[in-house]
Scaffold this motif. Structure first.
Motif, mmCIF file in Angstrom:
data_model
loop_
_atom_site.group_PDB
_atom_site.id
_atom_site.type_symbol
_atom_site.label_atom_id
_atom_site.label_comp_id
_atom_site.label_asym_id
_atom_site.label_seq_id
_atom_site.Cartn_x
_atom_site.Cartn_y
_atom_site.Cartn_z
ATOM 1 N N MET A 54 -8.357 18.006 -12.562
ATOM 2 C CA MET A 54 -7.243 18.737 -11.994
ATOM 3 C C MET A 54 -7.072 18.348 -10.536
ATOM 4 S SD MET A 54 -7.179 22.549 -13.482
ATOM 5 C CE MET A 54 -8.850 22.964 -13.870
ATOM 6 N N SER A 55 -5.846 18.318 -10.119
ATOM 7 C CA SER A 55 -5.557 18.002 -8.732
ATOM 8 C C SER A 55 -5.697 19.258 -7.877
ATOM 9 C CB SER A 55 -4.145 17.433 -8.643
ATOM 10 O OG SER A 55 -3.210 18.416 -9.018
ATOM 11 N N GLY A 56 -5.435 19.119 -6.581
ATOM 12 C CA GLY A 56 -5.581 20.233 -5.665
ATOM 13 C C GLY A 56 -4.429 21.212 -5.682
ATOM 14 N N ARG A 57 -3.420 20.997 -6.513
ATOM 15 C CA ARG A 57 -2.274 21.898 -6.567
ATOM 16 C C ARG A 57 -2.613 23.157 -7.348
ATOM 17 N NH1 ARG A 57 -0.443 20.322 -11.699
ATOM 18 N NH2 ARG A 57 -0.809 18.166 -12.136
ATOM 19 N N SER A 58 -1.753 24.172 -7.235
ATOM 20 C CA SER A 58 -1.999 25.405 -7.973
ATOM 21 C C SER A 58 -1.717 25.186 -9.453
ATOM 22 C CB SER A 58 -1.143 26.545 -7.424
ATOM 23 O OG SER A 58 0.219 26.225 -7.601
ATOM 24 N N LEU A 59 -2.367 25.964 -10.278
ATOM 25 C CA LEU A 59 -2.235 25.816 -11.728
ATOM 26 C C LEU A 59 -0.936 26.423 -12.227
ATOM 27 C CD1 LEU A 59 -5.826 26.773 -12.873
ATOM 28 C CD2 LEU A 59 -4.836 24.501 -12.808
ATOM 29 N N PRO A 60 -0.300 25.761 -13.199
ATOM 30 C CA PRO A 60 0.893 26.346 -13.819
ATOM 31 C C PRO A 60 0.463 27.443 -14.776
ATOM 32 C CG PRO A 60 0.307 24.330 -14.930
ATOM 33 C CD PRO A 60 -0.655 24.482 -13.777
ATOM 34 N N SER A 61 1.428 28.089 -15.399
ATOM 35 C CA SER A 61 1.072 29.070 -16.416
ATOM 36 C C SER A 61 0.402 28.336 -17.576
ATOM 37 C CB SER A 61 2.316 29.808 -16.910
ATOM 38 O OG SER A 61 3.134 28.931 -17.655
ATOM 39 N N THR A 62 -0.369 29.056 -18.352
ATOM 40 C CA THR A 62 -1.082 28.468 -19.485
ATOM 41 C C THR A 62 -0.113 27.759 -20.419
ATOM 42 O OG1 THR A 62 -2.749 30.203 -19.356
ATOM 43 C CG2 THR A 62 -2.616 28.994 -21.406
ATOM 44 N N GLU A 63 1.040 28.365 -20.677
ATOM 45 C CA GLU A 63 2.000 27.791 -21.611
ATOM 46 C C GLU A 63 2.591 26.477 -21.124
ATOM 47 O OE1 GLU A 63 2.573 31.070 -20.361
ATOM 48 O OE2 GLU A 63 1.324 31.884 -21.945
ATOM 49 N N ARG A 64 2.647 26.296 -19.820
ATOM 50 C CA ARG A 64 3.237 25.073 -19.254
ATOM 51 C C ARG A 64 2.197 24.075 -18.776
ATOM 52 N NH1 ARG A 64 7.310 28.513 -16.232
ATOM 53 N NH2 ARG A 64 5.872 28.147 -14.540
ATOM 54 N N ALA A 65 0.957 24.328 -19.045
ATOM 55 C CA ALA A 65 -0.101 23.424 -18.604
ATOM 56 C C ALA A 65 0.054 22.056 -19.262
ATOM 57 C CB ALA A 65 -1.469 24.005 -18.957
ATOM 58 N N VAL A 66 -0.158 21.024 -18.484
ATOM 59 C CA VAL A 66 -0.121 19.650 -18.996
ATOM 60 C C VAL A 66 -1.537 19.290 -19.430
ATOM 61 C CG1 VAL A 66 0.308 17.239 -18.415
ATOM 62 C CG2 VAL A 66 1.805 19.031 -17.502
ATOM 63 N N VAL A 67 -1.667 18.969 -20.712
ATOM 64 C CA VAL A 67 -2.974 18.675 -21.287
ATOM 65 C C VAL A 67 -2.983 17.234 -21.787
ATOM 66 C CG1 VAL A 67 -4.617 19.277 -23.113
ATOM 67 C CG2 VAL A 67 -3.261 21.070 -22.017
ATOM 68 N N ASP A 68 -4.003 16.500 -21.384
ATOM 69 C CA ASP A 68 -4.260 15.175 -21.940
ATOM 70 C C ASP A 68 -5.536 15.262 -22.757
ATOM 71 O OD1 ASP A 68 -2.067 14.046 -20.692
ATOM 72 O OD2 ASP A 68 -3.220 13.080 -19.103
ATOM 73 N N VAL A 69 -5.529 14.667 -23.946
ATOM 74 C CA VAL A 69 -6.719 14.616 -24.796
ATOM 75 C C VAL A 69 -7.302 13.216 -24.691
ATOM 76 C CG1 VAL A 69 -7.595 14.696 -27.166
ATOM 77 C CG2 VAL A 69 -5.925 16.389 -26.393
ATOM 78 N N VAL A 70 -8.573 13.142 -24.342
ATOM 79 C CA VAL A 70 -9.290 11.878 -24.273
ATOM 80 C C VAL A 70 -10.353 11.896 -25.362
ATOM 81 C CG1 VAL A 70 -10.739 10.365 -22.849
ATOM 82 C CG2 VAL A 70 -8.890 11.695 -21.788
ATOM 83 N N ILE A 71 -10.344 10.856 -26.190
ATOM 84 C CA ILE A 71 -11.284 10.763 -27.300
ATOM 85 C C ILE A 71 -12.162 9.527 -27.111
ATOM 86 C CG2 ILE A 71 -11.555 10.623 -29.801
ATOM 87 C CD1 ILE A 71 -8.665 11.750 -30.011
ATOM 88 N N PRO A 72 -13.366 9.711 -26.552
ATOM 89 C CA PRO A 72 -14.294 8.585 -26.502
ATOM 90 C C PRO A 72 -14.854 8.365 -27.912
ATOM 91 C CG PRO A 72 -15.064 10.418 -25.120
ATOM 92 C CD PRO A 72 -13.890 10.887 -25.899
ATOM 93 N N ALA A 73 -14.871 7.123 -28.351
ATOM 94 C CA ALA A 73 -15.322 6.848 -29.711
ATOM 95 C C ALA A 73 -16.151 5.573 -29.752
ATOM 96 C CB ALA A 73 -14.119 6.710 -30.641
ATOM 97 N N TYR A 74 -17.196 5.616 -30.541
ATOM 98 C CA TYR A 74 -18.032 4.438 -30.793
ATOM 99 C C TYR A 74 -18.391 4.444 -32.272
ATOM 100 C CZ TYR A 74 -21.755 1.004 -30.503
ATOM 101 O OH TYR A 74 -22.533 -0.104 -30.693
#
Length: 131
Positions: free
Chosen positions: A1-21
């Motif tokens: 997360m960056s230093g900015r304030s958090l948005p509402s939960t509904e508007r949160a930007v989510v990235d999914v990272v899947i490490p796989a081997y």
């Protein structure tokens, strides 16, 4: 997360990272569990850590059939899970970086939403997880 304030939960930007081997037997189930989430991520990034199996091919085929936009990072050789997560955390600007192992399936379709909600409830919480 960056230093900015958090948005509402509904508007949160989510990235999914899947490490796989070497997750060719599991990756489709993992991705399918992401597709059915009520809170959809902005990005789904699969990082193949040099497994040299069919993980990438199966992931791409599933993504195409499910309409999932999937970014694939393929490493020539393994650097391990921790450096993968560290690198992705530095490269993306999401409010929440959701790490999901390639052999993990989200049973509840509200799993990501619930984790984000719990994360945003606690000031200073760096991570949230569940079963």
């Amino acid at each position: 997360m960056s230093g900015r304030s958090l948005p509402s939960t509904e508007r949160a930007v989510v990235d999914v990272v899947i490490p796989a081997y070497k997750e060719e037997d599991n990756i489709v189930y993992c991705l399918a569990s992401v597709v059915r989430q009520t809170m959809q991520p902005r990005n789904v990034i699969l990082v193949d850590d040099g497994g040299k199996d069919a993980t990438i091919e199966r992931a791409k085929a599933f993504a195409a059939s499910a309409g999932l936009e999937l970014t694939v990072i393929e490493r020539a050789s393994s650097i391990g899970k921790t450096p993968t997560i560290k690198r992705q955390a530095r490269e993306f600007d999401a409010d929440v970086e959701f790490i999901l192992d390639g052999d993990t399936f989200l049973e509840d379709e509200k799993y990501i939403a619930r984790c984000v909600e719990e994360l945003f409830k606690g000031v200073g919480i760096a991570s949230a997880c569940g079963t």
